[in-house]
Design a protein around this motif. Sequence first.
Motif, PDB file in Angstrom:
ATOM      1  N   TYR A 178      35.183  42.339 -23.731  1.00 22.66           N
ATOM      2  CA  TYR A 178      33.557  42.634 -24.413  1.00 22.66           C
ATOM      3  C   TYR A 178      33.541  44.047 -24.086  1.00 22.66           C
ATOM      4  O   TYR A 178      33.124  44.748 -24.977  1.00 22.66           O
ATOM      5  N   LEU A 179      33.724  44.660 -22.674  1.00 22.24           N
ATOM      6  CA  LEU A 179      33.517  45.906 -22.445  1.00 22.24           C
ATOM      7  C   LEU A 179      34.204  47.049 -23.076  1.00 22.24           C
ATOM      8  O   LEU A 179      33.677  47.845 -23.688  1.00 22.24           O
ATOM      9  N   ASN A 180      35.773  46.564 -23.447  1.00 24.64           N
ATOM     10  CA  ASN A 180      36.605  47.532 -24.040  1.00 24.64           C
ATOM     11  C   ASN A 180      35.980  47.499 -25.709  1.00 24.64           C
ATOM     12  O   ASN A 180      36.023  48.782 -26.315  1.00 24.64           O
ATOM     13  N   PHE A 181      35.404  46.569 -26.097  1.00 21.07           N
ATOM     14  CA  PHE A 181      35.005  46.616 -27.492  1.00 21.07           C
ATOM     15  C   PHE A 181      33.614  47.368 -27.732  1.00 21.07           C
ATOM     16  O   PHE A 181      33.663  48.083 -28.719  1.00 21.07           O
ATOM     17  N   LEU A 182      32.772  47.085 -26.633  1.00 20.84           N
ATOM     18  CA  LEU A 182      31.613  47.850 -26.842  1.00 20.84           C
ATOM     19  C   LEU A 182      31.840  49.226 -26.824  1.00 20.84           C
ATOM     20  O   LEU A 182      31.305  50.311 -27.373  1.00 20.84           O
ATOM     21  N   GLU A 183      32.828  49.766 -25.948  1.00 19.52           N
ATOM     22  CA  GLU A 183      33.252  50.959 -25.585  1.00 19.52           C
ATOM     23  C   GLU A 183      33.654  51.850 -26.819  1.00 19.52           C
ATOM     24  O   GLU A 183      33.317  52.716 -27.031  1.00 19.52           O
ATOM     25  N   LYS A 184      34.666  51.052 -27.457  1.00 16.20           N
ATOM     26  CA  LYS A 184      35.050  51.738 -29.011  1.00 16.20           C
ATOM     27  C   LYS A 184      33.668  51.840 -29.992  1.00 16.20           C
ATOM     28  O   LYS A 184      33.873  52.897 -30.667  1.00 16.20           O
ATOM     29  N   ILE A 185      32.903  51.119 -29.746  1.00 15.53           N
ATOM     30  CA  ILE A 185      31.835  51.227 -30.714  1.00 15.53           C
ATOM     31  C   ILE A 185      31.031  52.678 -30.290  1.00 15.53           C
ATOM     32  O   ILE A 185      30.632  53.265 -30.941  1.00 15.53           O
TER      33      ILE A 185
END
Length: 253
Positions: free
Chosen positions: A78-85
Amino acid sequence: MKTFTILGTGWLGFELAKVLKNKYKIKVSSRNDEKQKIYEEEGFTSYILNEQNLDFLEELLDTNYLFINYPPSKFENYLNFLEKIYNHEKIKNIEKIIFISSTSIYPNIIGNFDEKYKITDSSSKIVFDAEKLIENKSNIIFRVSALVGENRYFGKRSANKIVEFPESLINFVHRNDVISATKFVIENNLTGIFNLCSKEHPTKKEIYSFNSKKYNFDIPIFLDNNFFLDRKIDGSKIENLGFKYKYNDVFSF
């Protein structure tokens, strides 16, 4: 007409899109082709976006307003996905970013919790870590209590099951109040962290018993004990700025 993008078009996001569609051009993210078809049939511009496919992130972030509502449990990282956004170059051009967090960020202990409470022991590490990741990059963080409304109500999942600590208090907010709060912070150009929680705090036993009769499901088995969790989320900060909750009585809607 300005553009409003919703990332995480689930039970809350889809209803938000339908409420706002006459005021904004709506863009939404879809997890798969099936969801994309449903959203496009409603007249929304829809793009596939998930952990494996970020090809259309630029199109989604070409917007005036961004509403992000992803449940962490749906992701491998989840955190990696948010970081990409949040690391995308388009993010800095957005007028207002609204991020949906959860009141599970507060510890699961007795107390009355408002936005000034210093969190040192969160009951959800992933929610805590997500807020730390995005807090300086979002205009609004909504810490949302248990969501109810339409086909979501308390007690059904506990039908004929053992419920511990039945005298513990419930913190909730109606989906329509979250949608109204979203409109309110945009119209009043607000920034900051806001708890979203109704004023009333029924016990598990009260609302589960009430709903078992109202919706005709088996009453839960309440485990008698002396302990109960007097844990209240204070959602009054946004009220002090003029917002009004319309759904405070969970027994009447």
